[in-house]
Each structure stands twice: as structure tokens, then as C-alpha cells.
Design a protein around this motif. Structure first.
Motif: not given
Ligand code: PLP
Length: 455
Positions: A119-120, A259
Motif C-alpha cells: 500500500g505504501s 485509499d
């Protein structure tokens, strides 16, 4: 198999654990759990103790543990073609198939998916794409990103800055200048308890508008938010929140990044959180639920409007200089294809719609009268219990008392893993989608017992 004393020693001597109190761990006095195997909703530690994992790892093992279909798909892919890159238009059959499956499931208007690892890095990609987009459009000043206090978007340099939790900034010289924060919706902690939902939403939209006017809309490129605040406390937004925020962003020509690392692929009972809340994003971040964590894989889903500008950019400036060696790694893609097929085949999202409300209702009924339970909340298969010192004033406990970790620790000793969320005394639940009613009942009764024992 390693002996327990060896495991403990090597762990302390060699292993730098993420998000860990390093000194306590090195001294051997922080709680740790070393696992050997897992199946369904249960994990088993090195001593053979079974625990019901009510947080699905880090809310990622959505289809549950031990799925042979996914394991086989990974093994088969490793035997057939363990790796090839995706640079300069190359690819593998499996990654192209997964791209098709992702776009078919994505909300309307989404065009392409760029695959990363976690995800980062997917959020790092998103921010670079936003900056590239405004440079191609000849708007070099329009670069700031608005994120939300309590939001979580990763712990890289830019993503750690987007994250709105002090723990992830402290001593790292974050956040960066271009990243600014506004308030996230937090109904239980709204500034005035007399406010109704509509008034609270108007307040938050007004705060956002004021921030944009203060900074200048021509300096702000994008807004990023999780459909439901995750690591910051598992907080569903009040009705109308996303509609009001989108209206502000559209007025000022600001892109919206949803997100969906936690909410993507079914966690809220819809394929995406954007479907649930009527969000119309320009970019969507995906990770965890894409492979149910059987292999690392993430993605940035790019909407049509941005895609056209990215294409135009490469016509003007040449190859887009952004790529990871492991973008669209075939083993991750094989896990993704098998995972999404399994979600469909077992109709797991229907189970989320049934068992999620059952769990939240059960927690609420079991705990509503407890003098230190401030709120029980949830949406889909995401629930939270917020513990407070004083129900009347909503004042929390002194953080040094570490009430959340104590309750979660007690629960683990009773056989259920829940997560003490990093800020505030909040117990979080995000079990695998295959959770049964009996398992939900166990989570509820163990929570009640642990809270009674600690408070
Ligand atoms: N975005 C959200 C909403 C998350 O919850 C997380 C992780 O929990 C991330 C991004 C970062 O993902 P990763 O830990 O895979 O880098």
C-alpha cells in the motif's frame, strides 16, 4: 524446526521488527507471538496454541488462511515463470489477466491499473502521478496534497507524511511541506455533541473549504482519504460526508484519491468502499485484499481523466520514469487472480454483508451498558469498541495506562486476537470474510470478558 530458545535468541539478535518498541523487544519484555501455521480464521503459534484471528493479520487475509487454491496457483506460477518484468510494455499472461479482473471490478470511470508491492508504494506512485499530471497540464504550482488527521496511508517518506498519526512522524522529520492535513470525520468525537450528522458534515466541508482558500486552490493538487478511517480508529463517516467533500473538491479542481487498501475487494460488503459511499475517485489505492496477503501486491487504479493526461505526457516528454523491478510480479498476480476467483466462487462478500452487522450488533448488545465503553461502531466487516475513562465527558484514559493493549492482551490470552489501534484505546476487529456466527459469538464473549477483567 528451530527450538524455542533458538527462535527467541535469533529473533532478538537479528530481526529488526516494524512498528515495535525496539528496546523492550531486545530485552525480551514486550509481548510477541511467533506463528507456525494457520487455517480458516485461526492461527496457531509455535507452542500449538490456536487463536481466532479477528484482525485477519493486518486486515489483509480476507479469504482466510490455508486456501489451497491460492497456494497451488502460486506454486504453479513459480514453476512455470517465476519472474519477468513489466518495463517497456513487457508483461506476463497472469498479470494481464489480473489487470482485466481489477478493472472489471473497479468503480465506473477507472481505466488502468499500475501494480506495485504494498500500500505504501502504491500511494507513493499515486502522488507522483498527481504531480506529473499537473506538470503536463502546465500547472507546476498545483502540488500540495490534503490528507486527514488520523488517516493512514503508509510509512514511506511521502506516505508517512500523508499519514495523520503522530507516531509515524515523530523523530522522522515528517510531514513534508507539500502535505497538509484537515480533520477526518469522527462522529463520536465531534466538536459539539449537540451537532446532528448534517451539521457535522457541513462543519467538516467548511473546514476543508477554508483550508483550500487559505492555501490557494491553485496550489492544491489532490485530497486523499480512506472511505472508512482505518488505522486511525475504524470510524465510518457520517451520512453525506463523501458527497459534501467531493462537492468542495470539484469546485476547486482538486483530484480525489480513494485509499482502498483496507476497503477494496469486499471489506465493506461491496466490491469497493467507493461503491458503498458513492465516491467518484480519480485514483484508487489497492493492496491487502487484492491477494488476501498470500503474496505482496498492490495497485494504483487510474481513472480515465488522468490517464488521458498521462498518455499526453509521454507523447510530449517520452517514457514515464517510474517503475519497480517487482511491478506486476507474476507470483503476486497469480495469488491475486486465485484470490479474486475464490471471493466470487464462495460469494464471500455476501457473507461480509451478513456477518459484519451481526458482529457489530453483538458487540454493541454485550457492551452497551459497560461504564467504560464509549462507543461500538462498524460497517461491513470492520468494527471497533472505543474505551473511555468517562462516558459522560467522553474523556479517554491516560495513554500511559495502555488500556487498549491491556484489553487486547487479555483477549489473546483467552484465544482471540483483536487489534489495539495505535491511537486512543480502541479495540479493532477486521476478521476474515469466512467468519462464522459461532466464531463471531466467541469474539463477542471474549471481548466482554476481557473488558470486565481489565476495567
Ligand atoms: N493505506 C491504508 C489505508 C492502509 O491501511 C495501509 C496499511 O495498513 C497502507 C496504505 C500501507 O500499506 P502497506 O503497509 O502495505 O505499505
Amino acid at each position: 524446526m528451530l527450538r524455542n530458545d533458538e527462535l527467541d535468541r535469533w529473533d532478538r539478535e537479528c530481526f529488526f521488527h516494524p512498528s515495535t518498541h525496539l528496546a523492550q523487544h531486545a530485552r525480551g519484555d514486550s509481548p510477541n507471538r511467533i506463528l507456525r501455521t494457520a487455517s480458516g480464521s485461526h492461527i496457531e503459534d509455535r507452542d500449538g496454541k490456536r487463536l481466532l484471528d479477528a484482525f485477519a493479520g493486518l486486515y489483509c487475509v480476507n479469504v482466510g488462511y490455508g486456501r489451497q487454491e491460492i497456494a497451488e496457483a502460486i506454486a504453479e506460477q513459480a514453476r512455470e515463470l517465476a519472474y519477468y518484468h513489466a518495463y517497456v510494455g513487457h508483461g506476463t499472461e497472469v498479470s494481464i489477466k489480473l489487470a482485466r479482473m481489477v478493472i472489471d471490478r473497479a468503480p465506473a470511470g477507472m481505466s488502468k491499473v499500475y501494480f506495485g508491492l504494498g500500500g505504501s508504494d502504491a500511494n507513493e506512485t499515486n502522488i507522483k502521478l498527481v504531480w506529473y499530471y499537473n506538470n503536463v497540464l502546465g500547472r507546476p504550482e498545483k502540488k500540495k496534497i490534503i490528507s486527514r488527521w488520523r488517516g493512514y496511508h503508509g510509512s514511506g517518506l511521502v506516505t508517512g507524511s500523508l499519514t495523520g498519526l503522530g507516531l509515524f512522524h515523530q523523530k522522522f522529520d515528517l510531514p513534508f511541506e507539500r502535505i497538509i492535513h484537515t480533520d477526518a470525520p469522527y462522529w463520536y468525537r465531534r466538536p459539539d455533541p449537540a451537532m446532528d450528522e448534517a451539521a457535522y458534515v457541513a462543519h467538516l466541508a467548511g473546514e476543508l473549504e477554508a483550508l483550500i482558500e487559505r492555501e490557494g486552490a491553485d496550489t492544491i493538487a489532490a485530497f486523499i482519504g480512506e472511505p472508512v478511517l482505518g488505522t486511525g480508529g475504524l470510524v465510518p463517516p457520517p451520512a453525506g460526508y463523501w458527497e459534501a467533500i467531493q462537492a468542495v473538491l470539484e469546485r476547486h479542481d482538486i483530484l480525489l484519491i480513494a485509499d482502498e487498501v483496507v476497503t477494496g475487494f469486499g471489506r465493506l460488503g461491496t466490491m469497493f468502499g467507493s461503491d458503498h459511499y458513492g465516491i467518484r475517485p480519480d485514483l484508487i489505492t489497492i493492496a491487502k485484499g487484492l491477494t488476501s496477503a498470500y503474496a505482496p501486491l498492490s495497485g494504483s487504479i487510474v481513472g480515465e481523466k488522468m490517464w488521458k493526461v498521462l498518455e499526453q505526457g509521454t507523447d510530449e516528454f517520452g517514457v514515464i520514469g517510474h517503475g519497480w523491478t517487482y511491478s506486476a510480479h507474476p507470483i503476486g498476480a497469480a495469488a491475486g487472480v486465485a484470490n479474486l476467483e475464490l471471493i466470487d466462487k464462495l460469494d464471500l462478500i455476501s457473507n461480509v454483508r451478513e456477518i459484519g452487522p451481526y458482529l457489530t450488533r453483538g458487540l454493541s448488545e454485550a457492551l452497551a451498558e459497560h461504564p467504560h465503553v464509549g462507543e461500538v461502531r462498524g460497517v461491513g466487516l470492520l468494527s471497533a469498541v472505543e474505551l473511555v475513562e468517562d462516558r459522560e465527558t467522553r474523556a479517554g484514559f491516560d495513554p500511559s495506562r495502555k488500556i487498549g493493549p491491556a484489553v487486547a492482551g487479555r483477549m489473546a490470552s483467552l484465544g482471540v486476537v483483536a487489534r489495539a489501534m495505535p491511537q486512543g484505546d480502541i479495540i479493532g476487529y477486521a476478521p476474515p470474510f469466512c467468519l462464522t456466527r459461532e466464531e463471531a459469538d466467541t469474539v463477542i464473549s471474549v471481548t466482554a470478558e476481557a473488558i470486565r477483567a481489565e476495567l
